[in-house]
Design a protein around this motif. Structure first.
Motif, PDB file in Angstrom:
ATOM      1  N   PRO A   1      20.424  24.431  17.670  1.00 19.32           N
ATOM      2  CA  PRO A   1      19.156  23.976  17.429  1.00 19.32           C
ATOM      3  C   PRO A   1      18.872  22.671  18.215  1.00 19.32           C
ATOM      4  N   ARG A   2      19.945  21.863  18.270  1.00 20.80           N
ATOM      5  CA  ARG A   2      19.455  20.548  18.966  1.00 20.80           C
ATOM      6  C   ARG A   2      20.054  20.596  20.578  1.00 20.80           C
TER       7      ARG A   2
ATOM      8  N   ALA B   1      15.014  18.827  22.088  1.00 23.13           N
ATOM      9  CA  ALA B   1      14.258  19.488  20.964  1.00 23.13           C
ATOM     10  C   ALA B   1      15.114  19.245  19.789  1.00 23.13           C
ATOM     11  N   GLY B   2      14.991  19.884  18.681  1.00 21.16           N
ATOM     12  CA  GLY B   2      15.811  19.746  17.479  1.00 21.16           C
ATOM     13  C   GLY B   2      16.105  18.421  17.038  1.00 21.16           C
ATOM     14  N   PRO B   3      17.117  18.473  16.278  1.00 17.29           N
ATOM     15  CA  PRO B   3      17.644  17.087  15.439  1.00 17.29           C
ATOM     16  C   PRO B   3      17.959  15.893  16.357  1.00 17.29           C
ATOM     17  N   ARG B   4      17.397  14.724  15.872  1.00 20.81           N
ATOM     18  CA  ARG B   4      17.779  13.576  16.815  1.00 20.81           C
ATOM     19  C   ARG B   4      19.278  13.515  16.828  1.00 20.81           C
TER      20      ARG B   4
ATOM     21  N   ASN C   1      13.690  14.908  13.537  1.00 23.72           N
ATOM     22  CA  ASN C   1      13.567  15.665  15.017  1.00 23.72           C
ATOM     23  C   ASN C   1      13.363  14.530  15.863  1.00 23.72           C
ATOM     24  N   SER C   2      13.674  14.894  17.168  1.00 21.81           N
ATOM     25  CA  SER C   2      13.396  14.099  18.235  1.00 21.81           C
ATOM     26  C   SER C   2      11.731  14.233  18.285  1.00 21.81           C
ATOM     27  N   ASP C   3      11.425  13.047  18.846  1.00 23.99           N
ATOM     28  CA  ASP C   3       9.845  12.698  19.113  1.00 23.99           C
ATOM     29  C   ASP C   3       9.749  12.173  20.558  1.00 23.99           C
TER      30      ASP C   3
ATOM     31  N   GLU D   1       6.517  20.798  13.211  1.00 30.02           N
ATOM     32  CA  GLU D   1       7.414  19.988  12.710  1.00 30.02           C
ATOM     33  C   GLU D   1       8.607  19.692  13.523  1.00 30.02           C
ATOM     34  N   LYS D   2       8.720  20.662  14.515  1.00 29.53           N
ATOM     35  CA  LYS D   2       9.818  20.605  15.272  1.00 29.53           C
ATOM     36  C   LYS D   2       9.499  20.691  16.760  1.00 29.53           C
TER      37      LYS D   2
END
Length: 867
Positions: free
Chosen positions: A631-632, A661-664, A677-679, A747-748
């Motif tokens: 996911p990352r 994309a996905g978790p920071r 998540n990354s923004d 949200e992702k």
């Protein structure tokens, strides 16, 4: 260490083309020195690969066969002889005269069903004389025994050259060999070879058949098959209600596991188990002890079986508590060999409340051992068994061996190191096999005390270290492949040139840090083949170095992005106009330049008909593929885009694309919640890090809002260096995500950037100032100004930089505020300013003067100072 090839093949499918001699040579070259090959019936290969010639007995394929004894008849003229009627696949049954005592129980029982399977030798076969002095051979000839002609023989192990056992003939279990046709060459049934190795202490992992199988699998790039560690269904009272574990020295005993078996029947082990133990040099004792030894040789984890009833009697009304501890002053223990040992203070014990039970990791105690049946007093032997498997500090085991003068197979393994993770595997494997061979019932649950779980060993392994130390080039893919074949976990660090190698738990010989790097290079070299390492010298003088500035800068960009945690992807430069059209939501006008596509005259597929005009479509395709597994996503691509030009050659522009994309953050091995998540700001920070690493002055870098149909409204910006736009970055539009198959989970977010790399690199200064570490203290000031709500902070920051002079070193926005008492339609921006001189300490007067100049400039621009 003896390793039967037949046992080895249970874990790795060795190709039939690989002879035992070739295998032995390969193992020796890889560091597992083969001292000898014990042949059991099979001939030695013509190509011996350095193995000395052998004079062992070879079973004739035509004359040494598998026989089936159909009936045992009495000898008409001898009470100590019987007649065995044997089916050997011939036209008629053969009657053999024999005095084998293990056939007498079948005399006068009529036709045997099932028949007794045994090795059978025809006239002319070469055998070992079981009645001669020493090892003498004979050629089987017909002769009369007490009046009956006898030209064939049913054979003992000694007569076949297997062992010195000749008290009876070999009887093979029908359930295992009953499907084999009588008359089959015995070499095809029992033919084998046992490889005997002289292992150095650092090869503790190879003190088991599974350990050697792992090496063979790595050397020949074959899959490894693990043993079955599943447990049979349990029943009755759980083991945690019947026993407990107490570890008093966790640094010496990091783990102790145990399980309980009820309704155990102590008896001889099945033939297959006895046979394998004999092949590795062990004397079969009984089914429980044999399984304990079998598991030790199979996977390298020693176990020990206690008679639970004895433990319970010692505990009295309480449940037994197994305690691991150091000895009390003057304590003694009688071991299984009947010797009494006065215990040194360094000896670690397995004990209970009444006293010592065994020398931990070395030898069991006599009192609590599994008891054999005694028919004379109608004693069935042990019926309830507590099986333990533990991990011990290897130095402690060596001290115990030294002080007690005891050496055992278990101590040989523990003194070299056995990982605590192996304890539970050994326990499960032992319990499973004991249930199978003793008809026991497994008690629910397992006891598992694990007070000192070791951290996984991870080695940061620069790939170029392999070539530097070995002196020749091994591709990175080959390095990673060899390590994976050796069951190392492979990951890449942020720069892509360093492998993060996770050491498997059965490898205690790989150290962390710089020593671990050398260990890994050695592993790569021995699996690659020491015999394949070339003699290398420098072939010529170094060529003159010519700088390719563009390429060097591109590589610098790669390095900076890798350092920021991104991986590089390389996509096809081909696409289709229809696919890139998905970047624009349906019904909207494209924000990308509407330029002519360069179409291929002979495309390789329908998905590759034109040269691409953007990197973003390919990056989104990468995300779709990769997010099924991880996911990352954090990767970049440097590549060209192409625009057609009817009047001239096509334009070829070098671009940089980035996708997040996905978790920071990646999930750590300790678990826990991964932070968000990354923004947009993660992406912006990566771009700023890149530009700063290229030494572009950040005071000239700005981000301005922009409308772009491929990106989420209000979450996209254009990147300006000075006044020149060089790219855009932001959150991908939800409809574009959906069109590419990335879903609509807002949200992702999926973040992307595409920069004109050629333009960016033209703005990189050829030279840049390197400043020494400041020797003068900085001065800090804060200012807050009120500006129009639609005014960008970047414009205010530019004015501050422009009026602050050379002593202004840093401008940082630390607060944005709207609300009372700020008038509606306005906002407050607060900045932290840092002033510093290289030569002198700034006075308050000088700093205040600079601050006033900045304030006046801001007020002249329409800003109001906020008190």
């Amino acid at each position: 260490m003896k390793v039967p090839v037949s046992w080895l093949k249970e874990f790795v499918d060795i190709p039939a083309s690989v002879t035992v001699e070739e295998l032995s040579e390969r193992l020796t070259i890889a560091g597992l020195e083969v001292a000898k090959i014990h042949y059991i019936g099979i001939p030695q290969s013509a190509e011996r690969h350095g193995i000395p010639p052998s004079d062992h007995l070879v079973w004739d394929r035509e004359r040494v066969l598998l026989g089936a004894i159909k009936e045992i008849k009495p000898h008409p003229d001898a009470d100590r002889l019987v007649l065995a009627v044997v089916d050997y696949g011939g036209a008629a049954l053969e009657t053999v005269v024999t005095g084998a005592p293990n056939l007498f129980p079948y005399k006068d029982q009529g036709p045997l069903e099932p028949p007794l399977l045994t090795p059978f030798a025809l006239e002319g076969a070469e055998l070992i004389d079981g009645h001669g002095d020493g090892v003498q051979r004979l050629i089987l000839e017909e002769r009369e025994l007490r009046g009956i002609p006898n030209r064939c023989m049913v054979c003992s192990e000694m007569e076949l050259g297997i062992s010195e056992e000749h008290e009876g003939i070999m009887l093979l279990p029908y359930e295992q060999y009953g499907n084999i046709q009588p008359g089959t060459p015995l070499v095809d049934v029992l033919g084998d070879a046992v490889i005997e190795m002289e292992l150095t202490p650092n090869l503790a992992r190879c003190f088991s058949v599974l350990g050697v199988a792992r090496e063979v699998a790595a050397l020949y790039d074959l899959p490894i098959k693990e043993p079955d560690y599943s447990l049979p269904p349990p029943s009755g009272t759980g083991v945690d209600e019947l026993a407990a574990i107490e570890i008093r020295e966790p640094e010496l005993n990091p783990r102790f596991t145990a399980g309980l078996l009820r309704d155990v029947t102590i008896t001889d082990s099945p033939w297959w188990l006895q046979w394998r133990l004999k092949l590795v040099g062990q004397r079969p004792i009984n089914n429980i002890v044999d399984v304990s030894n079998y598991v030790m040789f199979e996977i390298g984890q020693p176990t020990h079986a206690f008679d639970y009833d004895i433990l319970a009697n010692r505990a009295g009304d309480a449940n037994p508590v197994i305690i691991t501890r150091l000895p009390d002053a003057g304590e003694e223990l009688t071991t299984l060999d009947g010797k009494v040992h006065k215990l040194d203070p360094s000896v670690l014990l397995v004990a209970d409340e009444k006293g010592a039970l065994s020398l931990a990791g070395v030898m069991g105690g006599l009192e609590s051992e599994v008891q054999e049946p005694d028919p004379e007093r109608d004693y069935p032997g042990s019926t309830t068994v507590l099986l333990e498997a533990a991990a011990w500090n290897f130095i402690t085991i060596r001290k115990t061996m030294s002080s007690t003068k005891l050496h055992s197979e278990a101590a040989a393994r523990f003194s070299r190191g056995v990982h605590p993770a192996m304890a539970l595997r050994g326990l499960k494997r032992g319990l499973k096999l004991m249930v199978e061979v003793s008809g026991a019932t497994l008690a629910p649950g397992l006891l598992d005390a694990y007070p000192a779980e070791p951290e996984p060993v991870v080695v940061d392994f620069p790939v170029d270290e392999v070539n530097r130390l070995l002196g020749f080039d091994i591709p990175k893919s080959a390095v990673a492949d060899i390590l994976r074949r050796l069951q190392f976990g492979i990951g890449e660090s942020s720069n892509g040139e360093v492998l993060q190698v996770t050491v498997p738990d059965h490898r205690l010989d790989i150290s962390p840090g710089i020593i671990g790097r050398a260990d890994l290079v050695e592993e790569i070299a021995r699996v690659y083949g020491y015999d394949r390492i070339p003699n290398t010298i420098m072939g010529d003088s170094l060529p003159p170095q010519r700088t390719n500035v563009s390429l060097e800068m591109e590589e610098r960009v790669r390095d900076l992005l890798a350092q920021a945690g991104l991986r590089e992807v390389i996509n096809y430069r081909f696409s289709t106009p229809q696919h890139e059209a998905l970047l624009t939501p349906e019904g909207q006008k494209p924000s990308w330049p509407e330029r002519e596509y360069i179409r291929l005259a002979n495309p390789i597929s329908a998905e590759r008909t034109a040269m691409r005009q953007t990197l973003l479509a390919g990056l989104l395709d990468n995300a779709v593929t990769n997010m099924h597994h991880h996911p990352r996503q954090r990767f970049f691509e440097i590549g060209h885009v192409y625009y057609g030009n009817a009047d001239d050659l096509p334009e070829e522009i070098r671009r940089l694309g980035i996708l997040l994309a996905g978790p920071r953050q990646a999930a750590g091995w300790m678990g826990g919640v991964v932070a968000g998540n990354s923004d947009f700001y993660d992406l912006k920070g990566i771009v700023e890090t890149l530009l700063a690493g290229l030494h572009i002055e950040m005071r000239h870098v700005h981000f301005a809002p922009i409308a772009h149909n491929s990106f989420h409204p209000g979450r996209v910006a254009t990147l300006l260096i000075g006044d020149e736009p060089v790219g855009l970055l932001g959150e991908v539009h939800p409809l574009v995500r959906e069109a590419f198959g990335l879903g609509l989970d807002l949200e992702k977010p999926v973040l992307a950037a595409e920069l004109d790399l050629d333009r960016v690199l033209t703005m990189v200064p050829a030279e840049y100032v390197v400043q020494s570490i400041p020797t003068q203290p900085p001065a800090y000031r804060d200012i807050a100004v009120v500006v129009s709500a639609d005014r960008r902070s970047a414009s205010v920051e530019a004015l501050i930089w422009g009026s602050g002079g050379e002593l202004l070193r840093e401008v940082r926005l630390f607060d944005v505020y709207q609300g009372d008492p700020i008038p509606e339609g306005q906002k407050s921006l607060a900045y932290a300013l840092t002033f510093q001189s290289e030569t002198e300490t700034l006075t308050d007067k000088a700093v205040n003067k600079l601050q006033k100049k900045i304030i006046k400039t801001l007020e002249d621009s329409g800003a109001k100072l906020r008190a």
